[in-house]
Design a protein around this motif. Structure first.
Motif, mmCIF file in Angstrom:
data_model
loop_
_atom_site.group_PDB
_atom_site.id
_atom_site.type_symbol
_atom_site.label_atom_id
_atom_site.label_comp_id
_atom_site.label_asym_id
_atom_site.label_seq_id
_atom_site.Cartn_x
_atom_site.Cartn_y
_atom_site.Cartn_z
ATOM 1 N N ALA A 1 0.828 -1.211 0.000
ATOM 2 C CA ALA A 1 0.000 0.000 0.000
ATOM 3 C C ALA A 1 0.860 1.258 0.000
ATOM 4 N N ARG A 2 2.087 1.139 0.551
ATOM 5 C CA ARG A 2 2.976 2.302 0.629
ATOM 6 C C ARG A 2 3.950 2.368 -0.539
ATOM 7 N N THR A 3 3.811 1.454 -1.478
ATOM 8 C CA THR A 3 4.796 1.331 -2.549
ATOM 9 C C THR A 3 4.176 1.684 -3.885
ATOM 10 N N THR A 4 4.942 2.387 -4.700
ATOM 11 C CA THR A 4 4.521 2.720 -6.051
ATOM 12 C C THR A 4 5.737 2.617 -6.958
ATOM 13 N N ALA A 5 5.516 2.805 -8.241
ATOM 14 C CA ALA A 5 6.599 2.726 -9.220
ATOM 15 C C ALA A 5 6.592 3.978 -10.088
ATOM 16 N N VAL A 6 7.788 4.493 -10.358
ATOM 17 C CA VAL A 6 7.956 5.620 -11.283
ATOM 18 C C VAL A 6 8.373 5.041 -12.623
ATOM 19 N N LEU A 7 7.606 5.310 -13.657
ATOM 20 C CA LEU A 7 7.845 4.732 -14.974
ATOM 21 C C LEU A 7 8.323 5.807 -15.946
ATOM 22 N N GLY A 8 9.048 5.352 -16.971
ATOM 23 C CA GLY A 8 9.509 6.255 -18.026
ATOM 24 C C GLY A 8 10.801 6.973 -17.720
ATOM 25 N N LEU A 9 11.566 6.462 -16.759
ATOM 26 C CA LEU A 9 12.841 7.115 -16.424
ATOM 27 C C LEU A 9 13.870 6.879 -17.524
ATOM 28 N N ALA B 1 15.511 12.893 -5.341
ATOM 29 C CA ALA B 1 15.249 14.328 -5.262
ATOM 30 C C ALA B 1 13.945 14.698 -5.950
ATOM 31 N N LEU B 2 13.588 13.946 -7.000
ATOM 32 C CA LEU B 2 12.365 14.210 -7.734
ATOM 33 C C LEU B 2 11.136 13.770 -6.955
ATOM 34 N N VAL B 3 11.255 12.659 -6.233
ATOM 35 C CA VAL B 3 10.111 12.068 -5.545
ATOM 36 C C VAL B 3 9.966 12.608 -4.133
ATOM 37 N N ALA B 4 11.039 13.142 -3.558
ATOM 38 C CA ALA B 4 11.042 13.551 -2.151
ATOM 39 C C ALA B 4 9.904 14.496 -1.774
ATOM 40 N N PRO B 5 9.460 15.444 -2.629
ATOM 41 C CA PRO B 5 8.352 16.324 -2.214
ATOM 42 C C PRO B 5 7.057 15.585 -1.899
ATOM 43 N N ALA B 6 6.902 14.365 -2.372
ATOM 44 C CA ALA B 6 5.663 13.629 -2.115
ATOM 45 C C ALA B 6 5.591 13.111 -0.695
ATOM 46 N N GLY B 7 6.721 12.884 -0.036
ATOM 47 C CA GLY B 7 6.693 12.358 1.316
ATOM 48 C C GLY B 7 7.997 11.677 1.671
ATOM 49 N N PHE C 1 7.186 4.452 0.415
ATOM 50 C CA PHE C 1 7.046 5.625 1.263
ATOM 51 C C PHE C 1 6.789 5.203 2.704
ATOM 52 N N ALA C 2 6.818 6.189 3.600
ATOM 53 C CA ALA C 2 6.570 5.911 5.005
ATOM 54 C C ALA C 2 5.094 5.746 5.303
ATOM 55 N N ASP C 3 4.223 6.246 4.423
ATOM 56 C CA ASP C 3 2.780 6.098 4.635
ATOM 57 C C ASP C 3 2.108 6.006 3.279
ATOM 58 N N ALA C 4 0.890 5.477 3.281
ATOM 59 C CA ALA C 4 0.165 5.251 2.036
ATOM 60 C C ALA C 4 -0.290 6.554 1.395
ATOM 61 N N ALA C 5 -0.508 7.605 2.202
ATOM 62 C CA ALA C 5 -0.972 8.872 1.626
ATOM 63 C C ALA C 5 0.051 9.460 0.668
ATOM 64 N N SER C 6 1.326 9.191 0.915
ATOM 65 C CA SER C 6 2.364 9.742 0.042
ATOM 66 C C SER C 6 2.304 9.155 -1.355
ATOM 67 N N VAL C 7 1.745 7.957 -1.500
ATOM 68 C CA VAL C 7 1.625 7.353 -2.827
ATOM 69 C C VAL C 7 0.720 8.204 -3.704
ATOM 70 N N GLY C 8 -0.393 8.659 -3.136
ATOM 71 C CA GLY C 8 -1.279 9.538 -3.903
ATOM 72 C C GLY C 8 -0.633 10.862 -4.241
ATOM 73 N N LYS C 9 0.113 11.413 -3.291
ATOM 74 C CA LYS C 9 0.807 12.672 -3.568
ATOM 75 C C LYS C 9 1.837 12.488 -4.673
ATOM 76 N N ALA C 10 2.464 11.309 -4.708
ATOM 77 C CA ALA C 10 3.478 11.070 -5.727
ATOM 78 C C ALA C 10 2.878 11.148 -7.119
ATOM 79 N N GLY C 11 1.639 10.667 -7.256
ATOM 80 C CA GLY C 11 1.001 10.760 -8.564
ATOM 81 C C GLY C 11 0.834 12.195 -9.008
#
Length: 1064
Positions: free
Chosen positions: A896-904, A915-921, A939-949
């Motif tokens: 639930a706390r994990t996501t993937a960044v695609l297209g790197l 550095a790119l993802v850090a603002p999300a949480g 992330f440390a919490d599931a809410a940060s996954v939504g912010k990352a999007g």
């Protein structure tokens, strides 16, 4: 005594005089010395503080009742000279000179205003109204100027108003706050630079402070030129001058590059003023001569600065005697040749250029011509003696023969003495340095052609030329080529042969052309054999090269290749599993599939097989460029960069021979423009040891002062996820050479920049403790093991160089570590005596450390706000015990706390992704997968996954590549981008899907059924409608349904038709 240089030298010089000053005359002389000091260092805070404090002490010492020990006569005369008005005026002058030094001008201001307040406090109430108004205005003016201690100054003003003008407190403070908005805004733009400078200064890191100051100056100049900041033009100008004053009187007072930067800055400002390109008042611009006079005192070894001093004196209109004194000051300076003959030649070239221009001026007198006729050969002799004195017989002259070309031009154009000018060429041709240079022979040839063309326009004999006399040909120019090809060590005979043949075709008789063809044929054979010998010698010498200056692999330097925190160069470990990873992503490679080794393909030597093509029209294309070079070699790749009206290209060929052939296209026409083709050899740097999060903008900014950068190329991380280096290609060799001077510069932290000229053929073998067999891998260590304890144990076998223990997230030993011994003998002793030794009930294993292959993934873990490593679960730390426990987070929680960044891009490392993802949480763990073009982020919490999007989706990186957020399963279905940086290969074809591979279905033609009655109907024909008893329209189709009636009881086509007709 020599004139002091630098603010510290001036202050020390005055201090030495102060100790000997015993009468009024000596004190007046010290004041005069201070005046000289402030003229020599006009923006120096130290000089002005010392000057003002000394003058104030003279004022107080000459007052009645002073115990300074002055005689009554000296006191009486001193009160007239060192009056209160003179002292306060001097404080004001000092403040005005340093007020825009944002970081430290408050030191002088605070001292000055404290004296003003002391005087006000001693003044009677009935007489202090003028003093209150004066100090109030001083505060107002100060608060309108940007400075670092604005809040402190505002508080001082507040206290002053509370004591002396309480009734006007609110209105004055409101007005000051309103008027100071611009000052605070201007300082806020520069506060990051000021903060970094303070940090570097406090840490005592001189290299870091110099780097920040250099970046600060570059930003300040760019900010000043920006048209959007025109409303702050005056303030920005003062701040920029003050920043240069801080630099040139302090940290970089003896830095040649900074002085040249300042000189060019002021020179450009004068040019802008002359051509009305700026709105700066003329009185704000420092005089060029004053700036250059200061520069030659601070960097007397700089030839370019002396050359500019002579040029500025000529442009200002100084007399010959005054300019000659500048030249004598340079030649009498013992430091001019500190760095070799380059500075000497630069200065003499400026002096000879001045003599030539003065003599060739249409209004020149005979004396001017005579001075040049004597002075130019004299300068040549002076340079020759100077070089012989420094280098002996090894000195051969200026490689660019600048002084000789000036003399030849003077003899040819002013004296019309062709034979004397040709004699100079002959003398140069007898010197090996010039005889081996194709450039020298081409210059001589061009001069002969200019002489020939000029002589053709002169009056000819009235007697007509007979056929026996033949055509009038440039035989002297032809002899230049014939003589050049006799030099067996000529650096580029191919170019000479090409121009020689073209010249004979254009100008010479048939007999001479035939002889030239014979000579070229024989010479080509000799050159071919020579190239073969050179290639064989280079191949034989390559393994013996010492490549310490070009390190392409640095095993001992952890900041070259940032290894995973949980792996060592001498150990193997299983790859960490990632949430959701599985399926095809975990399949092993089949036996028939080759390992993805980057070195499997033929190594490209871009550095030695490329040329720059400049002055191209903006309509140039890659296809046209390939056509332009098609007969001169095989083109591998073309990097074309376009500007407004022109373009420049970097063309890579298959071999160095092809690249040398392409240089023949120099001066040829591309469309309607003559292009310049230059070799790109020694224009590329191999750069490493920069911060991990550095991107292309950082690299370009790092080398921006060295010259124009053509491209920055990062390696693919698919074959080594921990790689951290790049290739920086400059437009010319001097820029690349200047960039190598940054090698070894501290970039903060552990990063010490490495910038070397790139050479693929000189890759260094790996070195370090592991390669030398001095590193031991120790396993089965107790959980309580420490570095000191392990070092003590292994010191029994010999001297220990270093110890490293692997630790878990709680800081405890994970059971393994590495020990580096000073000698191989100590390693052998440790293997024999310490292997299987029992340490706290653990029989430790000691083996020799061995290297591992390149990692295709890299994992980094986050830290919390306290600076300690974060654990896998924010609620409860994960147990690091070998036995499984239930304390760790559940897989569902992690998912639930994990996501993937695609297209790197496959050149983007984990630090940049973080550095790119850090603002999300807060990030617990980040695993980079370059093979799949993405990264897994926990992330440390599931809410940060939504912010990352929200943060990541649609973000563009590295030239427009858009990132997106997806699942881990989607990541392992992705494949990294396949880049083709060649124009001689087709891009990879996309694999067709199963549906695309299927054959197309056969065409079905439905024939009409015979025997069915009714009217003919075509496409879109609606069946007839008949009226039912209830008045509704019913179609003629099956079961009474209308032909156009939709399913579900909606309106039919007939209904819509009825509605349409009814609306008319």
């Amino acid at each position: 005594m020599a004139t002091p240089v630098g603010e510290d030298s001036w202050v020390s010089f005055v201090d030495s005089q102060l100790r000997e000053a015993a009468d009024l005359e000596a004190r007046i002389n010290i004041v005069e010395t201070f005046r000289r000091a402030e003229r020599a260092e006009p923006g120096s805070l130290k000089v002005w503080m010392a000057y003002c404090e000394y003058f104030w002490s003279l004022y107080t010492d000459c007052q009645p009742g002073s115990d300074a020990g002055w005689s009554p006569e000296d006191q009486q005369m001193g009160r007239e000279i060192f009056s209160l008005d003179a002292a306060l005026t001097l404080w004001q002058q000092g403040y005005e000179a340093v007020q825009y030094r944002l970081a430290d001008s408050h030191e002088l201001w605070n001292r000055w205003v404290s004296l003003e307040l002391e005087l006000l406090a001693r003044t009677a109430r009935t007489e202090n109204e003028n003093g209150i108004r004066r100090i109030t205005q001083l505060f107002k003016n100060r608060l309108r100027v940007p400075h670092a201690t604005w809040e402190t100054t505002s508080q001082m003003f507040s206290s002053f108003l509370s004591e002396y003008s309480r009734q006007a407190y609110e209105s004055e403070m409101a007005a000051v706050t309103r008027d100071a908005r611009d000052a605070k805004r201007i300082f806020a733009l520069r506060d990051p630079f000021e903060m970094r400078l303070r940090q570097a200064t406090r840490a005592g890191d001189v290299d870091a402070a110099r780097a920040v100051l250099d970046e600060y100056l570059h930003w300040e100049i760019k900010h000043l030129k920006d048209y959007k900041n025109k409303r702050d033009l005056i303030a920005n100008w003062h701040i920029c001058l003050a920043l240069f004053a801080r630099a040139l009187t302090g940290l970089v007072a003896s830095d040649e590059d900074t002085w040249l930067n300042f000189v060019v800055f002021i020179s450009t400002a004068h040019s802008d003023q002359r051509y009305d390109r700026t709105k700066l008042p003329p009185n704000l611009l420092p005089r060029m001569l004053d700036v250059l006079q200061r520069a030659v005192h601070h960097v007397p070894w700089s030839g370019p600065v002396w050359a500019r001093y002579i040029l500025a004196a000529e442009e200002t209109g100084l007399s010959f005697g005054e300019i000659e004194r500048i030249k004598h000051a340079a030649t009498s300076n013992p430091q001019l040749d500190r760095d070799g003959m380059t500075s000497v030649l630069d200065m003499y070239a400026a002096w000879c250029g001045y003599l030539k221009r003065k003599a060739m001026n249409p209004t020149a007198t005979e004396e001017d011509v005579d001075v040049a006729e004597v002075g130019l050969p004299s300068a040549l002799e002076d340079v020759k003696h100077w070089g012989k004195r420094r280098y002996g017989d090894a000195y051969q002259g200026d490689p660019n023969f600048r002084l000789e070309k000036i003399l030849i031009q003077f003899l040819t154009e002013k004296k019309d003495d062709i034979e004397s000018a040709r004699a100079v060429w002959e003398q140069l041709a007898n010197i090996t340095l010039y005889a081996n240079s194709y450039d020298f022979w081409l210059h001589w040839y061009l001069w002969e052609m200019v002489v020939f063309t000029a002589s053709k326009n002169k009056t000819r004999s009235p007697t007509p030329m007979t056929l026996s006399q033949g055509l009038r040909v440039p035989s002297s120019a032809t002899r230049v080529f014939a003589r050049a090809l006799k030099v067996r060590t000529l650096d580029w005979p191919e170019r000479i042969m090409e121009v020689y043949l073209q010249h004979c075709n254009d100008y010479e008789l048939a007999e001479t052309l035939r002889e030239a063809q014979d000579t070229i044929y024989k010479t080509r054979k000799g050159v071919a054999k020579r190239r073969e010998r050179e290639a064989a010698q280079a191949a034989a010498a390559q393994p013996q090269y010492v490549v310490a200056s070009r390190e392409h692999a640095m095993v001992d330097a952890p900041d070259v290749q940032a290894a995973d925190d949980e792996a060592s160069p001498g150990s193997k470990r299983k790859r960490e599993s990632s949430p959701g990873e599985g399926g095809a992503g975990n399949n092993k490679r089949s036996r028939s599939e080759p390992a993805p080794v980057e070195g499997a393909e033929v190594k490209r030597d871009r550095e030695n097989t490329s040329v720059f093509v400049s002055n191209l029209p903006s309509t140039a294309t890659i296809t046209k460029l390939k056509q332009f070079f098609k007969d001169y070699g095989h083109v591998n790749n073309i990097e074309l960069q376009k500007k407004d009206t022109e373009a420049i290209a970097l063309v890579e060929f298959r071999s160095p021979e092809d690249a040398r052939s392409a240089l023949i296209r120099e001066g040829k026409y591309f469309d309607e423009q003559a292009v310049h083709v230059t070799a790109a050899t020694d224009c590329t740097l191999w750069v490493t040891n920069y911060p991990p999060e550095a991107d292309e903008d950082y690299i370009r900014n790092l080398f921006k002062e060295c010259g124009e950068i053509h491209s920055v190329r990062f390696p693919s991380l698919k074959y080594g996820a921990t790689r951290r280096f790049c290739y920086v290609t400059f437009r010319d060799r001097p820029s690349a050479a200047a960039a190598t001077k940054l090698d070894g510069r501290s970039l903060g932290g552990k990063c010490k920049l490495s910038a070397k000229l790139s050479d693929p053929g000189m890759k260094q073998q790996r070195h370090g403790a592991q390669v030398e067999g001095r590193e031991l891998h120790v396993t089965n260590l107790p959980r309580t093991t420490t570095e000191d304890g392990l070092s003590t144990l292994f010191s029994k076998a010999g001297e220990v160089a270093s110890v490293r223990i692997m630790r878990d997230m709680s800081g405890r030993c994970r059971g393994s570590g590495w020990v580096v011994m000073e000698t191989k003998e100590a390693v052998e002793e440790a293997l024999q005596t310490l292997d299987k030794v029992v340490l706290d009930n653990h029989a430790i294993n000691v083996v020799l450390s061995t290297p591992v292959g390149q990692k295709t993934t890299v994992t980094s873990r986050g830290v919390n706000s306290a600076g300690t490593p974060e654990v896998d679960s924010p609620a409860q730390p994960q147990s690091m015990s070998p036995a499984p426990t239930s304390a760790g987070p559940a897989q569902a929680d992690i998912a639930a706390r994990t996501t993937a960044v695609l297209g790197l891009p496959d050149t983007m490392n984990d630090a940049r992704v973080r550095a790119l993802v850090a603002p999300a949480g807060s990030i617990v763990k980040l695993t980079l997968h370059p093979q799949h073009g993405g990264a897994i982020v926990e992330f440390a919490d599931a809410a940060s996954v939504g912010k990352a999007g929200l943060v990541i989706d649609g973000t563009e990186v590295d030239g427009g590549k858009k990132l997106r957020i997806g699942t881990v399963a989607e990541l392992f279905r992705e494949q990294a981008e396949k880049r083709i940086d060649r124009v001689d290969q087709d891009p990879p074809k996309q694999k067709k899907t199963a549906a695309e591979l299927m054959p197309p279905p056969p065409v079905v033609r439905r024939m009409p059924v015979l025997g069915r009655g009714g009217a003919k109907r075509g496409l879109g024909f609606v069946g007839g409608v008949r009226k039912e008893a209830n008045g509704t329209g019913t179609g003629t189709g099956p079961e009474g349904a209308g032909a156009g009636a939709p399913a579900g009881g909606g309106k039919s086509n007939a209904d819509f038709k009825k509605m349409f007709l009814g609306s008319k």
